[in-house]
Design a protein around this motif. Structure first.
Motif, PDB file in Angstrom:
ATOM      1  N   GLU A  33       3.461  17.878  26.448  1.00 57.50           N
ATOM      2  CA  GLU A  33       2.057  17.998  26.048  1.00 57.50           C
ATOM      3  C   GLU A  33       1.681  19.412  25.639  1.00 57.50           C
ATOM      4  OE1 GLU A  33      -1.106  16.581  28.485  1.00 57.50           O
ATOM      5  OE2 GLU A  33      -0.199  14.612  28.702  1.00 57.50           O
ATOM      6  N   ARG A  34       2.375  20.418  26.207  1.00 59.13           N
ATOM      7  CA  ARG A  34       1.884  21.784  26.026  1.00 59.13           C
ATOM      8  C   ARG A  34       2.751  22.662  25.137  1.00 59.13           C
ATOM      9  NH1 ARG A  34       0.269  24.083  31.891  1.00 59.13           N
ATOM     10  NH2 ARG A  34       2.522  24.053  32.272  1.00 59.13           N
ATOM     11  N   VAL A  36       4.449  22.532  22.118  1.00 60.87           N
ATOM     12  CA  VAL A  36       4.459  22.740  20.658  1.00 60.87           C
ATOM     13  C   VAL A  36       3.420  23.777  20.206  1.00 60.87           C
ATOM     14  CG1 VAL A  36       4.248  21.652  18.390  1.00 60.87           C
ATOM     15  CG2 VAL A  36       5.535  20.521  20.197  1.00 60.87           C
ATOM     16  N   PRO A  37       2.176  23.721  20.671  1.00 65.32           N
ATOM     17  CA  PRO A  37       1.260  24.798  20.284  1.00 65.32           C
ATOM     18  C   PRO A  37       1.760  26.183  20.707  1.00 65.32           C
ATOM     19  CG  PRO A  37       0.027  22.951  21.173  1.00 65.32           C
ATOM     20  CD  PRO A  37       1.480  22.665  21.440  1.00 65.32           C
ATOM     21  N   SER A  38       2.395  26.260  21.875  1.00 64.73           N
ATOM     22  CA  SER A  38       2.927  27.569  22.312  1.00 64.73           C
ATOM     23  C   SER A  38       4.038  28.047  21.379  1.00 64.73           C
ATOM     24  CB  SER A  38       3.459  27.478  23.751  1.00 64.73           C
ATOM     25  OG  SER A  38       2.404  27.171  24.622  1.00 64.73           O
ATOM     26  N   GLY A  40       4.318  27.338  18.278  1.00 64.98           N
ATOM     27  CA  GLY A  40       3.644  27.757  17.045  1.00 64.98           C
ATOM     28  C   GLY A  40       3.085  29.157  17.156  1.00 64.98           C
ATOM     29  N   ALA A  41       2.415  29.444  18.273  1.00 65.91           N
ATOM     30  CA  ALA A  41       1.814  30.770  18.464  1.00 65.91           C
ATOM     31  C   ALA A  41       2.902  31.842  18.550  1.00 65.91           C
ATOM     32  CB  ALA A  41       0.959  30.772  19.730  1.00 65.91           C
ATOM     33  N   LEU A  73      11.352  19.368  15.677  1.00 67.04           N
ATOM     34  CA  LEU A  73      10.653  20.387  14.897  1.00 67.04           C
ATOM     35  C   LEU A  73      11.558  20.964  13.810  1.00 67.04           C
ATOM     36  CD1 LEU A  73       8.791  22.374  17.731  1.00 67.04           C
ATOM     37  CD2 LEU A  73       7.839  20.615  16.228  1.00 67.04           C
ATOM     38  N   ASP A 111       3.138  27.483  28.658  1.00 67.59           N
ATOM     39  CA  ASP A 111       1.719  27.238  28.366  1.00 67.59           C
ATOM     40  C   ASP A 111       1.043  28.408  27.656  1.00 67.59           C
ATOM     41  OD1 ASP A 111       1.631  29.071  30.398  1.00 67.59           O
ATOM     42  OD2 ASP A 111       0.786  27.702  31.888  1.00 67.59           O
TER      43      ASP A 111
END
Lengths: 260, 106
Positions: A33-34, A36-38, A40-41, A73, A111
């Motif tokens: 849940e957490r 992929v955005p991390s 990306g950043a 990815l 995270d």
């Protein structure tokens, strides 16, 4: 230009002959849940810095689809280290640090609770761009200038109590041993994580104890830190284990388990 | 994160500033629930990071707006946010526009 760097990193493998300047290791247990955005950043920021780097997701036997998600990815310079079973965060970090190829090796929590932008402050402490040069730079939520957000009262009490014990029982002169944002030179990472025996929550403590014992220099760098919901730390359970592990570290040392 | 609401006859613009994560989603959800707009323009220029809870909030907002015959338009995406949308493939689901001004043309 910056986005071009990201596109290049995403699609073009570094190859075996190039030593990455930095390896970023993310230990991951059920982080579907957490994570992929991390990623990306992290990818966006590090690609902007303009050097060669690799990303390592050190899975810790996740039961969700963390591994598949990251592999899908299709990032050319990201690797997933699979684990057949859950061995603890320390085991994931250890595998990641030992598998990494970078001159400098950062482990960062999945995270993004310490924003990746903070890595530049840590790099400046170890890469010689700022004197004195250290072997290890650790993110700290307790050093002067650090900012903590959304941290519960229970976790504040937990952290404060443990800081006192670490200082007086183990003699480690570091105010925050547990922040999940630490950078090592390749040599320090290899030696310390090879010697590491603890695989649970207290592995940070053991590695820092070893660092002091082996004579590595440590810079404690104030970072901002945002408590992310869904933290897997159970303060009561972990406090008991932490105290037990402090005793185990002293016992290991007395028995000669950390002989250099 | 700060949220500034800007009201227009046909749409609501939300200007977001800071880290958009699970701690901050309630204020965005509250704003959208209070005004129930048909069209929403979200200015992401000053957003430094979005987590999965923020993405879920935006997806829910998009569904709600589309049920009302409108849409969510995302504007001024900084690079980290754009990459997060690409990796999660949500860039295919949303209308993404360069500037808030361009969004008014949609």
């Amino acid at each position: 230009m910056a986005y071009t760097n990201y596109q290049h990193w995403k699609t073009t493998p570094l190859g075996d002959t190039i030593v990455p300047h930095l390896s970023v290791i993310i230990p991951a247990y059920n982080e579907a849940e957490r994570i992929v955005p991390s990623i990306g950043a992290i990818a966006s920021y590090i690609c902007d810095l303009g050097f060669d780097w690799e990303l390592i997701i050190a899975d810790d036997g996740s039961k969700d689809n963390t591994v598949a998600l990251v592999e899908e990815l299709g990032l050319a310079n990201a690797r997933v280290l699979r684990a057949a079973k859950n061995g603890g965060k320390g085991s994931a970090v250890k595998r990641g640090m030992l598998a990494a190829r970078g001159r400098y090796r950062l482990f960062a929590d999945a995270d993004n609770s310490t924003p990746i932008e903070e890595v530049s402050k840590l790099l400046a402490k170890v890469d010689g761009s700022q004197a004195p040069r250290y072997d290890i730079a650790i993110g700290s939520r307790a050093a002067e200038g650090a900012q903590e957000s959304n941290k519960s009262l229970l976790r504040r009490i937990f952290s404060g109590g443990l800081r006192m014990m670490v200082k007086y029982v183990l003699g480690i002169n570091v105010r925050d041993t547990q922040c999940g944002f630490k950078l090592y030179t390749a040599e320090a990472a290899q030696r310390l994580h090879h010697a590491q025996t603890m695989m649970g929550f207290s592995f940070d403590l053991e590695v820092l104890y070893l660092a002091a014992k082996y004579g590595y220099t440590i810079a404690e760098v104030p970072v901002s830190w945002i408590d992310a919901p869904g933290s897997k730390v159970n303060p009561t359970k972990e406090a008991k284990r932490f105290i037990k592990d402090m005793a185990a570290i002293k016992r290991n040392d007395w028995r000669g388990a950390y002989a250099s | 994160m700060t949220v500034i609401e800007e009201f227009h006859p046909d749409y609501l613009t939300l200007h977001l500033d800071g880290r958009f994560d699970a701690h901050e989603t309630p204020q965005v959800r509250q704003s959208l629930a209070t005004h129930t707009p048909k069209n929403v323009h979200i200015n992401l220029e000053k957003v430094t990071f979005l987590d999965s809870a923020a993405l879920a909030t935006l997806v829910q907002a998009m569904k709600n707006c589309r049920e009302r015959g409108g849409d969510v338009v995302l504007c001024n995406m900084p690079q980290p946010v754009r990459i997060i949308f690409e990796l999660t493939r949500l860039d295919k689901a949303f209308k993404i526009i360069n500037t808030v001004h361009d969004a008014t043309q949609h």
